[in-house]
Design a protein around this motif. Structure first.
Motif, PDB file in Angstrom:
ATOM      1  N   MET A  49       0.841  -1.180   0.000  1.00 48.39           N
ATOM      2  CA  MET A  49       0.000   0.000   0.000  1.00 48.39           C
ATOM      3  C   MET A  49       0.885   1.242   0.000  1.00 48.39           C
ATOM      4  O   MET A  49       1.931   1.268   0.642  1.00 48.39           O
ATOM      5  CB  MET A  49      -0.880   0.014   1.258  1.00 48.39           C
ATOM      6  N   SER A  69       0.818   5.638   0.386  1.00 48.02           N
ATOM      7  CA  SER A  69       0.000   6.795   0.721  1.00 48.02           C
ATOM      8  C   SER A  69       0.845   8.032   0.904  1.00 48.02           C
ATOM      9  O   SER A  69       1.978   7.968   1.372  1.00 48.02           O
ATOM     10  CB  SER A  69      -0.790   6.531   2.005  1.00 48.02           C
ATOM     11  N   THR A  97      -4.551   4.213   9.067  1.00 47.84           N
ATOM     12  CA  THR A  97      -4.714   3.605   7.735  1.00 47.84           C
ATOM     13  C   THR A  97      -3.700   2.479   7.520  1.00 47.84           C
ATOM     14  O   THR A  97      -4.013   1.461   6.910  1.00 47.84           O
ATOM     15  CB  THR A  97      -4.558   4.651   6.610  1.00 47.84           C
ATOM     16  N   GLU A 155      -4.951  -0.509   9.377  1.00 50.61           N
ATOM     17  CA  GLU A 155      -6.121  -1.063   8.689  1.00 50.61           C
ATOM     18  C   GLU A 155      -5.688  -1.854   7.450  1.00 50.61           C
ATOM     19  O   GLU A 155      -6.203  -2.941   7.179  1.00 50.61           O
ATOM     20  CB  GLU A 155      -7.071   0.089   8.301  1.00 50.61           C
ATOM     21  N   ALA A 156      -4.730  -1.278   6.693  1.00 55.38           N
ATOM     22  CA  ALA A 156      -4.247  -1.957   5.481  1.00 55.38           C
ATOM     23  C   ALA A 156      -3.594  -3.291   5.830  1.00 55.38           C
ATOM     24  O   ALA A 156      -3.867  -4.317   5.202  1.00 55.38           O
ATOM     25  CB  ALA A 156      -3.251  -1.063   4.740  1.00 55.38           C
ATOM     26  N   ARG A 199      -4.075  -5.034   8.542  1.00 60.59           N
ATOM     27  CA  ARG A 199      -5.109  -5.926   9.078  1.00 60.59           C
ATOM     28  C   ARG A 199      -5.874  -6.615   7.951  1.00 60.59           C
ATOM     29  O   ARG A 199      -6.279  -7.758   8.055  1.00 60.59           O
ATOM     30  CB  ARG A 199      -6.079  -5.109   9.959  1.00 60.59           C
ATOM     31  N   LEU A 200      -6.060  -5.885   6.845  1.00 63.98           N
ATOM     32  CA  LEU A 200      -6.798  -6.449   5.709  1.00 63.98           C
ATOM     33  C   LEU A 200      -5.927  -7.373   4.858  1.00 63.98           C
ATOM     34  O   LEU A 200      -6.379  -7.924   3.869  1.00 63.98           O
ATOM     35  CB  LEU A 200      -7.359  -5.318   4.841  1.00 63.98           C
ATOM     36  N   GLY A 201      -4.666  -7.486   5.222  1.00 61.71           N
ATOM     37  CA  GLY A 201      -3.828  -8.455   4.512  1.00 61.71           C
ATOM     38  C   GLY A 201      -2.717  -7.848   3.675  1.00 61.71           C
ATOM     39  O   GLY A 201      -1.990  -8.588   3.003  1.00 61.71           O
ATOM     40  N   ALA A 202      -2.598  -6.514   3.682  1.00 59.72           N
ATOM     41  CA  ALA A 202      -1.493  -5.905   2.926  1.00 59.72           C
ATOM     42  C   ALA A 202      -0.172  -6.324   3.579  1.00 59.72           C
ATOM     43  O   ALA A 202      -0.098  -6.489   4.798  1.00 59.72           O
ATOM     44  CB  ALA A 202      -1.619  -4.388   2.939  1.00 59.72           C
ATOM     45  N   TYR A 203       0.862  -6.491   2.772  1.00 58.98           N
ATOM     46  CA  TYR A 203       2.142  -6.930   3.326  1.00 58.98           C
ATOM     47  C   TYR A 203       2.845  -5.789   4.056  1.00 58.98           C
ATOM     48  O   TYR A 203       3.412  -5.971   5.114  1.00 58.98           O
ATOM     49  CB  TYR A 203       3.038  -7.466   2.198  1.00 58.98           C
ATOM     50  N   PHE A 207       3.370  -1.061   4.136  1.00 57.75           N
ATOM     51  CA  PHE A 207       2.818   0.268   3.898  1.00 57.75           C
ATOM     52  C   PHE A 207       3.992   1.207   3.600  1.00 57.75           C
ATOM     53  O   PHE A 207       4.922   1.304   4.393  1.00 57.75           O
ATOM     54  CB  PHE A 207       2.095   0.692   5.187  1.00 57.75           C
TER      55      PHE A 207
END
Lengths: 79, 189
Positions: B1, B3, B10, B13-14, B16-20, B22
């Motif tokens: 992800m 940003s 964020t 959250e990313a 937690r949703l499975g993003a490796y 940030f």
């Protein structure tokens, strides 16, 4: 030989272009998408090994796209 | 992800949703490349892990540099190209299971199950149900033939089978079909 296929999703053309150039120099195979709809199509067509995703995009944000993508695909890919 | 407005919320959250990972903008080439390399490596390891689990965690190769072992590997590889019943003979400890697993790993069925059944460990009265499964009162139980469906079934100590089951097994080998105990319709072996 490609070291991996990557889908770059970002609404800013400059970012897409520069990231694509950097990664192609490293022998990655790159597909780009400017929004969530294009990203979904590109994902289904190319089945990339990894998705590089911008969080803030005008229509559907990256978090929403990530959530829907993880929910609908049993992928071997990383986001 | 990625940003441009990195906030802890964020990022969490990313992830937690499975993003490796940030990455904050402005991007730096070094950070981008390291993160991508590690994410891809992580994905490859996960795939390898899944694949190993699917193959029973054992990657089996008959080892040896001698002429006989080279010949053995070549023979197994040649046989593996065909969908056929294979009888493996040898003294205890000579590696019949290793050969069977190697054959499976070289066959077109390698992504399917490898089911191993030691016939000497199954009581005679349960043998037919363990092999062919059961069908009673609308309830079905899968035997090893069904469990191995599309993969490889390794029947160990086949010489210990009683004659009645040997004859039933022979029928399966010839017809490539079997019937569950109490069943009405034959399934494909």
């Amino acid at each position: 030989m490609s070291t991996g296929t990557i889908l770059v999703v970002d609404d800013e053309p400059d970012i897409r272009q520069i990231v694509q150039e950097i990664l192609e120099d490293e022998d990655y195979e790159i597909t780009t998408a400017e929004n969530a709809a294009t990203a979904r199509t590109a994902y289904n067509t190319h089945r990339p090994d990894l998705v590089l995703l911008d969080i803030w995009m005008p229509d559907t944000d990256g978090i929403t796209l990530l959530r829907s993508g993880r929910a609908t695909t049993h992928c071997r890919c990383r986001w | 992800m990625m940003s441009g407005h990195g906030t802890v919320e964020t990022a969490v959250e990313a992830i937690r949703l499975g993003a490796y990972d940030f990455i904050e903008k402005p991007l730096t080439t070094a950070k981008l490349l390291v993160t991508i390399e590690r994410a891809l490596q992580n994905a490859r390891l996960q795939q390898e892990n899944l694949s190993l689990k699917r193959h029973g965690g054992v990657v089996s190769v008959p080892v040896g540099k001698g002429k006989v072992m080279k010949q053995l590997r070549a023979t197994i590889e040649r046989i593996a190209a065909h969908d056929a019943w294979v009888l493996i003979t040898g003294e205890p400890g000579s590696g019949k299971e290793v050969a069977a697993r190697y054959l499976h790993s070289k066959s077109a069925r390698r992504d399917r199950s490898f089911v191993d059944m030691n016939l000497a460990a199954v009581p005679a009265q349960n043998m037919a149900t363990q092999l062919f499964g059961t069908e009673q009162g609308g309830e079905t139980t899968a035997g090893v033939f069904e469990q191995a469906g599309g993969g490889t079934l390794f029947l160990d100590q086949i010489g210990d089978l009683d004659l009645a089951t040997q004859s039933r097994l022979l029928n399966v080998l010839e017809e490539k079909r079997f019937m569950r105990v109490g069943g009405k319709f034959a399934g494909n072996a």
